[in-house]
Motif scaffolding. Structure first.
Motif, short mmCIF file in Angstrom:
data_model
loop_
_atom_site.label_atom_id
_atom_site.label_comp_id
_atom_site.label_asym_id
_atom_site.label_seq_id
_atom_site.Cartn_x
_atom_site.Cartn_y
_atom_site.Cartn_z
N GLN A 144 4.71 -14.51 -11.67
CA GLN A 144 4.52 -13.06 -11.68
C GLN A 144 5.74 -12.42 -11.01
N SER A 145 6.03 -11.18 -11.41
CA SER A 145 7.09 -10.41 -10.78
C SER A 145 6.51 -9.09 -10.29
N ALA A 146 7.04 -8.62 -9.17
CA ALA A 146 6.54 -7.42 -8.52
C ALA A 146 7.41 -6.21 -8.85
N PHE A 147 6.76 -5.10 -9.16
CA PHE A 147 7.44 -3.84 -9.48
C PHE A 147 6.71 -2.69 -8.79
N MET A 148 7.45 -1.69 -8.38
CA MET A 148 6.84 -0.43 -7.93
C MET A 148 6.70 0.45 -9.16
N THR A 149 5.49 0.88 -9.43
CA THR A 149 5.25 1.73 -10.59
C THR A 149 4.71 3.08 -10.15
N GLU A 150 5.00 4.07 -10.95
CA GLU A 150 4.59 5.43 -10.63
C GLU A 150 3.08 5.59 -10.60
N THR A 151 2.39 4.84 -11.45
CA THR A 151 0.93 5.01 -11.55
C THR A 151 0.13 4.01 -10.71
N GLN A 152 0.71 2.82 -10.43
CA GLN A 152 -0.07 1.79 -9.74
C GLN A 152 0.53 1.33 -8.42
N GLY A 153 1.65 1.89 -8.00
CA GLY A 153 2.30 1.38 -6.80
C GLY A 153 2.82 -0.03 -7.06
N ASN B 133 0.80 -1.23 0.00
CA ASN B 133 0.00 0.00 0.00
C ASN B 133 0.84 1.28 0.00
N MET B 134 2.13 1.14 -0.25
CA MET B 134 2.98 2.32 -0.29
C MET B 134 2.79 3.08 -1.60
N GLU C 205 12.50 7.53 -2.74
CA GLU C 205 12.09 6.96 -1.46
C GLU C 205 11.47 5.58 -1.61
N THR C 206 10.39 5.50 -2.38
CA THR C 206 9.69 4.22 -2.56
C THR C 206 9.49 3.98 -4.06
N ASP C 207 10.58 4.04 -4.79
CA ASP C 207 10.54 3.79 -6.23
C ASP C 207 11.01 2.36 -6.51
N CYS C 208 11.15 2.00 -7.77
CA CYS C 208 11.49 0.62 -8.11
C CYS C 208 12.89 0.24 -7.60
N PHE C 209 13.83 1.18 -7.61
CA PHE C 209 15.18 0.91 -7.10
C PHE C 209 15.12 0.55 -5.62
N HIS C 210 14.44 1.38 -4.85
CA HIS C 210 14.36 1.13 -3.41
C HIS C 210 13.61 -0.15 -3.09
N PHE C 211 12.56 -0.43 -3.86
CA PHE C 211 11.82 -1.67 -3.66
C PHE C 211 12.71 -2.89 -3.87
N ALA C 212 13.40 -2.93 -5.01
CA ALA C 212 14.25 -4.08 -5.32
C ALA C 212 15.39 -4.21 -4.31
N VAL C 213 16.03 -3.09 -3.97
CA VAL C 213 17.12 -3.12 -3.01
C VAL C 213 16.63 -3.58 -1.64
N THR C 214 15.47 -3.11 -1.22
CA THR C 214 14.92 -3.53 0.07
C THR C 214 14.62 -5.02 0.09
N CYS C 215 14.03 -5.53 -0.98
CA CYS C 215 13.77 -6.98 -1.05
C CYS C 215 15.07 -7.76 -0.94
N ILE C 216 16.08 -7.36 -1.71
CA ILE C 216 17.36 -8.07 -1.70
C ILE C 216 18.02 -7.96 -0.33
N ASN C 217 18.01 -6.78 0.25
CA ASN C 217 18.60 -6.61 1.58
C ASN C 217 17.92 -7.51 2.60
N ASN C 218 16.60 -7.57 2.57
CA ASN C 218 15.86 -8.37 3.53
C ASN C 218 16.06 -9.87 3.32
N MET C 219 16.23 -10.29 2.06
CA MET C 219 16.42 -11.71 1.78
C MET C 219 17.85 -12.18 2.06
N THR C 220 18.82 -11.28 1.88
CA THR C 220 20.22 -11.69 1.98
C THR C 220 20.93 -11.16 3.22
#
Length: 131
Positions: free
Chosen positions: A106-115, A18-19, A25-40
């Motif tokens: 499916q793959s998850a992405f943060m998008t400007e229009t749909q979150g 719901n972000m 702050e909460t763009d696709c770069f931060h989303f991917a980096v956060t996922c990787i950081n949390n998994m590794t």
């Protein structure tokens, strides 16, 4: 990856669900980096100061911080390239210049229009193995 990486990925997806999309702050770069950081447990961009608020600003930041021109070049500098058909949960994915995380079909992405938005993994353009 951490022993409990599937749970970490699920928790991260739930947190980001719901972000709103905000550049730097909460763009696709931060989303991917956060996922990787949390998994590794490894912060792959810990020294980055994200001071951008537009797409062009993000590209300038990539050049400044990592000496790359695209998010795909950033990903390729850190992870091994794999075929999309080999991508599995938790692998890094690219689609139309954005980074996301493979969740299976499916793959998850943060998008400007749909979150947080999901697309078919096989429609993506690149994949990298996250170990």
């Amino acid at each position: 990856r951490k022993e409990n990486w599937p749970e970490e990925l699920s928790n991260t997806l739930q947190t980001w669900q719901n972000m709103p999309f905000i550049w730097g702050e909460t763009d696709c770069f931060h989303f991917a980096v956060t996922c990787i950081n949390n998994m590794t447990g490894q912060n792959i961009a810990e020294h980055v100061e994200c001071r951008y608020s537009t797409f062009l600003g993000a590209l300038r930041q990539l050049k400044k911080e990592f000496n790359v021109k695209t998010l795909e070049e950033f990903a390729a500098s850190l992870f091994d390239d794999i075929q999309l058909t080999q991508a599995g949960r938790g692998d890094l994915i690219a689609y139309q210049g954005a980074l996301g995380i493979c969740c299976g079909r499916q793959s998850a992405f943060m998008t400007e229009t749909q979150g947080l938005h999901f697309i078919e993994t096989l429609q993506c353009t690149h994949a990298w193995r996250v170990e």
